[in-house]
Design an enzyme around this catalytic site. Structure first.
Site, mmCIF file in Angstrom:
data_model
loop_
_atom_site.group_PDB
_atom_site.id
_atom_site.type_symbol
_atom_site.label_atom_id
_atom_site.label_comp_id
_atom_site.label_asym_id
_atom_site.label_seq_id
_atom_site.Cartn_x
_atom_site.Cartn_y
_atom_site.Cartn_z
ATOM 1 N N SER A 115 0.925 -1.309 0.062
ATOM 2 C CA SER A 115 -0.003 0.041 0.182
ATOM 3 C C SER A 115 0.829 1.363 -0.120
ATOM 4 O O SER A 115 0.354 2.231 -0.566
ATOM 5 C CB SER A 115 -1.013 0.149 1.237
ATOM 6 O OG SER A 115 -2.073 -1.120 1.083
ATOM 7 N N LYS A 164 -10.983 -5.565 9.612
ATOM 8 C CA LYS A 164 -12.038 -4.644 8.748
ATOM 9 C C LYS A 164 -13.193 -4.649 9.483
ATOM 10 O O LYS A 164 -14.291 -3.954 9.128
ATOM 11 C CB LYS A 164 -12.140 -5.326 7.530
ATOM 12 C CG LYS A 164 -11.089 -4.789 6.735
ATOM 13 C CD LYS A 164 -10.883 -5.504 5.324
ATOM 14 C CE LYS A 164 -9.241 -5.249 4.492
ATOM 15 N NZ LYS A 164 -9.297 -5.657 3.441
ATOM 16 N N ASN A 185 -12.802 -0.818 5.098
ATOM 17 C CA ASN A 185 -11.388 -0.652 4.922
ATOM 18 C C ASN A 185 -10.731 0.684 4.716
ATOM 19 O O ASN A 185 -9.731 0.835 4.362
ATOM 20 C CB ASN A 185 -11.041 -1.508 3.590
ATOM 21 C CG ASN A 185 -11.321 -0.777 2.263
ATOM 22 O OD1 ASN A 185 -12.368 -0.340 2.408
ATOM 23 N ND2 ASN A 185 -10.339 -0.848 1.120
HETATM 24 P P1 NAP Z 1 -9.523 -11.587 7.790
HETATM 25 O O1 NAP Z 1 -10.695 -10.547 8.078
HETATM 26 O O2 NAP Z 1 -8.655 -11.905 8.681
HETATM 27 O O3 NAP Z 1 -10.260 -12.960 7.025
HETATM 28 C C1 NAP Z 1 -9.737 -13.922 6.466
HETATM 29 C C2 NAP Z 1 -10.528 -15.063 6.648
HETATM 30 O O4 NAP Z 1 -9.778 -16.224 6.139
HETATM 31 C C3 NAP Z 1 -11.005 -15.736 8.007
HETATM 32 O O5 NAP Z 1 -12.052 -14.766 8.520
HETATM 33 C C4 NAP Z 1 -10.971 -16.836 8.120
HETATM 34 O O6 NAP Z 1 -12.073 -17.302 7.537
HETATM 35 C C5 NAP Z 1 -9.924 -17.203 6.752
HETATM 36 N N1 NAP Z 1 -8.525 -17.790 7.446
HETATM 37 C C6 NAP Z 1 -7.730 -17.124 8.187
HETATM 38 N N2 NAP Z 1 -6.644 -17.874 8.495
HETATM 39 C C7 NAP Z 1 -6.727 -18.892 7.857
HETATM 40 C C8 NAP Z 1 -6.094 -20.003 7.472
HETATM 41 N N3 NAP Z 1 -4.905 -20.117 8.330
HETATM 42 N N4 NAP Z 1 -6.551 -21.118 6.828
HETATM 43 C C9 NAP Z 1 -7.711 -21.123 6.260
HETATM 44 N N5 NAP Z 1 -8.565 -20.117 6.400
HETATM 45 C C10 NAP Z 1 -8.304 -19.118 7.134
HETATM 46 O O7 NAP Z 1 -8.943 -11.035 6.636
HETATM 47 P P2 NAP Z 1 -9.344 -10.056 5.330
HETATM 48 O O8 NAP Z 1 -9.181 -8.596 5.368
HETATM 49 O O9 NAP Z 1 -10.787 -10.611 4.718
HETATM 50 O O10 NAP Z 1 -8.290 -10.399 4.107
HETATM 51 C C11 NAP Z 1 -8.318 -11.781 3.506
HETATM 52 C C12 NAP Z 1 -7.073 -11.768 2.613
HETATM 53 O O11 NAP Z 1 -7.300 -11.059 1.359
HETATM 54 C C13 NAP Z 1 -5.915 -11.301 2.937
HETATM 55 O O12 NAP Z 1 -4.709 -11.970 2.399
HETATM 56 C C14 NAP Z 1 -5.726 -9.805 2.475
HETATM 57 O O13 NAP Z 1 -4.447 -9.277 2.244
HETATM 58 C C15 NAP Z 1 -6.575 -9.956 1.114
HETATM 59 N N6 NAP Z 1 -7.172 -8.691 0.711
HETATM 60 C C16 NAP Z 1 -6.656 -7.964 -0.446
HETATM 61 C C17 NAP Z 1 -7.013 -7.022 -1.084
HETATM 62 C C18 NAP Z 1 -6.666 -6.310 -2.357
HETATM 63 O O14 NAP Z 1 -6.975 -5.070 -2.440
HETATM 64 N N7 NAP Z 1 -6.045 -7.196 -3.105
HETATM 65 C C19 NAP Z 1 -8.241 -6.481 -0.289
HETATM 66 C C20 NAP Z 1 -8.661 -6.958 1.104
HETATM 67 C C21 NAP Z 1 -8.228 -8.162 1.479
HETATM 68 P P3 NAP Z 1 -12.861 -18.953 8.112
HETATM 69 O O15 NAP Z 1 -12.729 -18.724 9.435
HETATM 70 O O16 NAP Z 1 -14.104 -18.626 7.690
HETATM 71 O O17 NAP Z 1 -12.000 -19.788 7.790
#
Ligand code: NAP
Length: 374
Positions: A115, A164, A185
């Site tokens: 970012s 978030k 976000n």
């Molecule tokens: P988050 O709120 O922490 O949620 C991630 C979800 O993934 C958790 O709620 C969990 O769901 C699952 N998870 C976490 N650790 C895990 C593991 N070790 N094995 C399997 N499932 C797991 O995070 P987020 O903000 O949603 O972000 C998720 C991903 O998207 C990150 O890598 C982030 O960098 C990426 N992202 C990218 C962008 C972009 O602009 N490209 C934007 C947003 C997010 P369950 O408990 O339901 O399994």
């Protein structure tokens, strides 16, 4: 008296040496920039610049050109500072100036973040003088951190994993859209109040447009029930998706949050065979834990499209398997660029043309190629 040709020849010789010396100086300036960025030091150090000028003036034999020499070194250091700023995530070349706007990112672990680089590109492009800082916040300090940010003269922050959803309870107001999505976000600070928005929704949409995906009659499987999944689900629903299934490690909690979706455990993911796309909304495979994939390759082979929201590394194991199996695949970099553009619009109350996201994406890809850190 020498003729003009021989004088020009002498100047050419000197220019050749100057170019070599300039190149050496700029290479060292690049190393200084990396050091300053690592140690969070400002680009401009006025005392050091004064010292450099004084030292070189004292070396001068022809005192008639003192003024020109001073100008020469000042110019050289201006160029060097601009070059350092272009390499660093902070584009300000005048940290003491009050018109430099502060922005940032809050999250738990931010070593992976691209970012600062993306926002630096946007700010340079739009002529916004600003600094984008990373604020790593521990899980039990989120409320205090927000309170602190409200009282700093900071324009806004992005919010990332894992805050978030949780962050919403500490904000003064949350936009209707972000409430509907259930995740924030982007935060704008105005008069010591914090306002929450969601720009991931837009970034995800921009990425699908870029991929030329028409969602009508399509069925999607989403992995992970976190903050990013909220935005993805909302966008897919708003844009005509036929069906969504969500795969979670914790089915009960996912069922509470995504009441109208089919919820599956990972052991059931192989049953989802009639779906078109699989979207990884988990951090599995993200830097530094790059050797993991949320689902095995044979499951990925059941789909036509694979999207990974992760952008670091640019090809996760998930995307590698997808490409090997012939799927149309994309990482999250375009989404990141899109959501960052929208955040800047909110923070600065401006409209940025859609084509800017394309340019920023192209520059980001170039930067990633040049800089192996990302
Ligand atoms: P988050 O709120 O922490 O949620 C991630 C979800 O993934 C958790 O709620 C969990 O769901 C699952 N998870 C976490 N650790 C895990 C593991 N070790 N094995 C399997 N499932 C797991 O995070 P987020 O903000 O949603 O972000 C998720 C991903 O998207 C990150 O890598 C982030 O960098 C990426 N992202 C990218 C962008 C972009 O602009 N490209 C934007 C947003 C997010 P369950 O408990 O339901 O399994």
């Amino acid at each position: 008296m020498k003729d003009i040709e021989s004088l020009r020849h002498s100047i050419d010789e000197i220019d050749k040496q100057l170019t070599e010396l300039f190149e050496r100086r700029m290479n060292i300036a690049a190393e200084v920039a990396d050091y300053k960025e690592k140690n969070k030091l400002p680009i401009l150090v006025k005392e050091r610049e004064k010292e450099v000028i004084a030292k070189n003036l004292s070396r001068l034999k022809n005192k008639d050109i003192e003024k020109e020499t001073e100008e020469f070194f000042q110019c050289l250091m201006d160029i060097s500072r601009k070059y350092q700023a272009s390499r660093m995530s902070c584009i300000s070349d005048a940290p003491e100036s009050s018109d430099v706007k502060l922005y940032g990112l809050i999250g738990e672990k931010l070593g992976h973040s691209f970012s600062p680089a993306i926002h630096s590109i946007i700010m340079q492009k739009l002529g916004i003088k600003g600094c984008y800082h990373l604020f790593e916040v521990e899980r039990d300090s989120l409320s205090r951190a927000l309170d602190g940010l409200k009282h700093l003269n900071i324009k806004g922050v992005n919010v990332t994993i894992p805050y978030k959803v949780e962050v919403m309870e500490y904000l003064d107001e949350v936009s209707r859209e972000a409430k509907g999505i259930g995740a924030v976000n982007t935060i704008c600070f105005r008069e010591k109040k914090a306002y929450g928005f969601n720009t991931d929704y837009y970034g995800f949409g921009m990425m699908l447009d870029k991929m030329n995906v028409d969602l009508h009659h399509k069925k999607a499987v989403i992995l992970g029930a976190g903050g990013a999944a909220n935005s993805v689900v909302r966008y897919l629903k708003d844009n005509g998706i036929k069906e969504i299934a969500l795969v979670s490690r914790n089915k009960d909690s996912a069922k509470c949050r995504f009441k109208d979706l089919g919820i599956y455990g990972y052991e059931e993911a192989g049953l989802l065979r009639s779906f078109d796309m699989i979207i990884n909304c988990t951090p599995c495979g993200m830097h530094p834990d790059i050797d993991v994939c949320p689902v095995p390759p044979d499951i990925i082979g059941n789909f036509s499209y694979a999207i990974d929201l992760i952008y670091n590394p640019s090809e996760t194991l998930f995307l590698k398997y997808a490409r090997e199996k012939g799927l149309t695949a994309a990482n999250g970099l375009y989404m990141l660029a899109g959501q960052a553009v929208k955040s800047q619009e909110l923070w600065n109350d401006i409209d940025i043309p859609g084509s800017t996201a394309d340019e920023i994406y192209a520059q980001s890809v170039e930067l990633r190629v040049k800089n192996s850190r990302f």
